[in-house]
Design a protein around this motif. Structure first.
Motif, short mmCIF file in Angstrom:
data_model
loop_
_atom_site.label_atom_id
_atom_site.label_comp_id
_atom_site.label_asym_id
_atom_site.label_seq_id
_atom_site.Cartn_x
_atom_site.Cartn_y
_atom_site.Cartn_z
N THR A 1 78.34 6.12 105.95
CA THR A 1 76.91 6.23 106.27
C THR A 1 76.34 7.52 105.72
O THR A 1 75.25 7.53 105.11
N HIS B 1 85.25 -4.39 104.05
CA HIS B 1 84.83 -4.29 105.45
C HIS B 1 85.55 -5.33 106.29
O HIS B 1 85.95 -6.40 105.81
N GLY C 1 77.16 -3.76 110.44
CA GLY C 1 77.07 -4.65 109.29
C GLY C 1 75.91 -4.32 108.38
O GLY C 1 75.89 -4.70 107.20
N GLU C 2 74.92 -3.59 108.90
CA GLU C 2 73.79 -3.19 108.07
C GLU C 2 74.23 -2.28 106.93
O GLU C 2 73.62 -2.25 105.87
N VAL D 1 76.92 -2.60 105.22
CA VAL D 1 77.40 -3.49 104.16
C VAL D 1 76.22 -3.96 103.31
O VAL D 1 76.28 -3.97 102.08
N GLN D 2 75.13 -4.31 103.97
CA GLN D 2 73.95 -4.76 103.22
C GLN D 2 73.34 -3.62 102.42
O GLN D 2 72.88 -3.82 101.29
N ARG D 3 73.33 -2.41 102.98
CA ARG D 3 72.81 -1.26 102.24
C ARG D 3 73.61 -1.05 100.96
O ARG D 3 73.06 -0.78 99.89
N ARG E 1 75.34 -3.32 99.37
CA ARG E 1 75.03 -4.45 98.48
C ARG E 1 73.74 -4.20 97.72
O ARG E 1 73.65 -4.46 96.52
N ASP E 2 72.75 -3.69 98.42
CA ASP E 2 71.45 -3.43 97.80
C ASP E 2 71.55 -2.37 96.70
O ASP E 2 70.71 -2.32 95.81
N SER F 1 79.93 -4.22 95.12
CA SER F 1 80.58 -5.48 95.47
C SER F 1 81.17 -5.30 96.86
O SER F 1 81.75 -4.24 97.16
N THR F 2 81.02 -6.27 97.73
CA THR F 2 81.51 -6.16 99.10
C THR F 2 82.52 -7.27 99.37
O THR F 2 82.30 -8.42 99.01
N ARG G 1 85.04 -8.93 102.38
CA ARG G 1 85.42 -9.00 103.78
C ARG G 1 86.92 -9.29 103.88
O ARG G 1 87.43 -10.20 103.23
#
Length: 252
Positions: free
Chosen positions: A25, A39, A51-52, A54-56, A58-59, A63-64, A66
């Motif tokens: 973070t 993750h 989980g936010e 992970v989206q940050r 990605r944006d 590459s993410t 699981r």
């Protein structure tokens, strides 16, 4: 990712590993763009909120992936992982590329070999608003995953650089920054020096202290009063004591 445990690989690829939610973070908040994020929701304390992150990532183009709990624990660097592991660019710039404010407070760490010490120094530097931390004749690289972990990610929020002691001294001179060296071999205590203006505080290893080259180049030498049987503090602790004396003076 496992290959990044080796310094040579980190230096060749310019990448390192961030292990942990708080660390990742802070890296994201500092503008770091991860390459890959692993993750594991099973290990997250708050899967929905965390989980936010992970989206940050990605944006930002990461590459993410699981992973199951078992698979994640096999690749995690630390015991008791919290479900986040990312590959990111190594922190740090060339010494000449550091962007300093007027009258900066700088910390120079000469020859520190323990990642935990470097990490602790970075946390203090972040908290105290130090302009930059410079590793002189470094033994440990800024990309060491244990430095990243011990710093809680502040290696990405504090400007850092590495160079030889000779290069660091020349750089300080060019910028008009006075050098204050910590050593037990002086009668001047750390509270008896003026830290206002451009100043760099230098700390060395616990065993050997600063080199002769660093001590010779210093504009002042200071000691922290010791009344016990040991003659030195942990390097990170010594840095914190002197840094906060500098902060006290500079804010008064």
């Amino acid at each position: 990712m496992l290959a990044l445990r080796r310094r040579r690989v980190r230096e060749d690829e310019g990448l390192t590993v961030v292990d942990g939610y708080e660390e990742l973070t802070l890296a994201l908040d500092a503008g770091v763009a991860p390459r890959t994020v692993l993750h594991c929701p099973e290990l997250m304390l708050d899967p929905a909120a965390q989980g936010e992150i992970v989206q940050r990532a990605r944006d930002l183009g990461a590459s993410t992936i699981r992973l199951s709990r078992g698979a994640f624990e096999k690749v995690a660097y630390r015991e008791g992982p919290d479900g986040f592991l990312a590959v990111v660019p190594v922190a740090g710039v060339a010494l000449g590329d550091l962007d300093l404010p007027p009258d900066p407070l700088v910390l120079v760490c000469e020859g520190l070999e323990k990642p935990g010490n470097l990490g602790a120094v970075l946390r203090t530097a972040d908290a105290a608003g130090v302009a930059a931390v410079v590793a002189a004749d470094p033994v440990t690289d800024w990309g060491n995953p244990n430095v990243v972990r011990a710093s809680k990610g502040t290696v990405f929020s504090v400007p850092v650089a590495s160079a030889t002691t000779e290069e660091v001294v020349a750089w300080l001179r060019r910028h008009g920054i006075r050098l204050v060296a910590t050593t037990p071999d002086t009668d001047t205590t750390h509270t008896d020096v003026d830290y206002r203006g451009g100043v760099a505080i230098a700390v060395g290893t616990e065993k050997q202290g600063l080199t002769v080259a660093a001590l010779t180049a210093a504009d002042a030498r200071v000691r922290i009063p010791m009344v016990g049987r040991v003659n030195s503090l942990n390097a990170a602790t010594a840095a914190a004591v002197v840094i906060y004396e500098a902060v006290r003076q500079r804010s008064s």
